[in-house]
Scaffold this active site. Structure first.
Site: not given
Length: 319
Positions: A40, A171
């Site tokens: 992440c 994203y």
């Protein structure tokens, strides 16, 4: 129900869920455990800052499995599948103990209060800033100034554009649910990358002449760019390796202690390609890209600047 789930607008734009636990945490050595996924980018920021500042003894680190199932992040890398400090099998256990009505994604990074087992904060932008400003008495000797007061306004301004168009932008490309939403995010992303290339063409770091929080936040997206965002998220105008200034800048940071030694490309690739079945339904993880270029000469030292200012590199530590 306390719902903060990701959303999609009527135009097909993906919107990240809000952070649920945003209370500030008073610094206390040994009390908190930082739970991260090495895949992440948001968690990676905290890992880098913790390492640069030498907070390993003050804040312990728990690493989850890069493969997240429907129950969320799992501690299957640890013996018996449990975090050895908190005793939990899933990060969701700490979230639901803190708020039984929570109905969003169980996100990393999260600081867990080991005295209660509850989530102290999952406010990722504030976590790394607080490590720099609120935990100073626990910093190692020679720790760099990652968020110096005199440069905070400029750092914040740079971070705002990077967050909106780059950190979030990849994203918004990958999770867009309409062509127009995807193309708008795509254009914002590469416009910002072009501006950053221009900014970094005659300076070694984003703000000032040393590494700051701004460099940490940009690096964690750049280091994932060719491995996952270029193909998996359709951010394919250029590869990072085709953007000369940003590629050299990223290599410079990668070769700086505290950056490249916190990168795990295996975790990164397996997480993205396996846990997004709507994007990659067969779950096939690419063999590439060739990673040897990360260790090649970058030439950025000729621009001046000192990575750690008057401080020193972090020692070679683990944990």
């Amino acid at each position: 129900m306390t719902s903060t789930k990701d959303a999609v607008t009527a135009r097909g734009e993906w919107v990240r869920q809000a952070n649920r636990f945003t209370q500030r945490v008073a610094a206390e050595a040994g009390r908190y455990r930082l739970i991260v996924s090495l895949a992440c980018p948001w968690a990676h920021r905290a890992v880098i800052v913790r390492r640069l500042l030498g907070l390993e003894d003050a804040i312990s680190l728990g690493v989850v499995d890069p493969i997240r199932d429907e129950r969320g992040w799992r501690f299957t890398l640890d013996p018996d599948g449990r975090d050895p400090v908190t005793g939990i099998e899933f990060l969701s256990e700490a979230y639901l103990a803190t708020d039984p009505d929570f109905a969003g994604r169980f996100t990393v990074p999260a600081l867990i209060d080991t005295t209660s087992g509850l989530v102290a904060t999952n406010d990722f932008p504030q976590i790394s800033l607080d490590l720099s400003t609120e935990w100073t008495r626990f910093h190692r000797a020679g720790a760099p100034q990652l968020y110096p007061e005199a440069l905070r306004a400029e750092i914040d301004e740079v971070n705002d554009g990077v967050h909106r168009d780059v950190n979030q932008g990849v994203y918004q490309c990958g999770f867009a649910r309409s062509q127009v939403a995807y193309e708008e995010a795509f254009d914002r992303l590469f416009t910002r990358l072009d501006l950053l290339s221009e900014r970094l063409s005659d300076r070694r770091y984003l703000v000032g002449d040393t590494i700051t929080e701004a460099d940490v936040r940009l690096f964690t997206t750049l280091v994932r760019f060719d491995a996952v965002y270029h193909g998996h998220f359709k951010c394919n105008r250029n590869k990072l390796t085709e953007l000369p200034v940003l590629w050299a800048y990223a290599r410079d940071l990668f070769q700086t202690p505290g950056f490249g030694d916190t990168v795990d490309f295996d975790h990164i690739k397996r997480h993205y390609y396996v846990t997004h079945p709507d994007i990659n339904p067969n779950g096939i993880v690419p063999k590439g890209p060739d990673l040897s270029g990360w260790h090649s000469e970058h030439g950025r030292a000729a621009l001046g600047g000192r990575p750690f200012g008057d401080g020193t590199p972090p020692p070679n530590v683990t944990g």
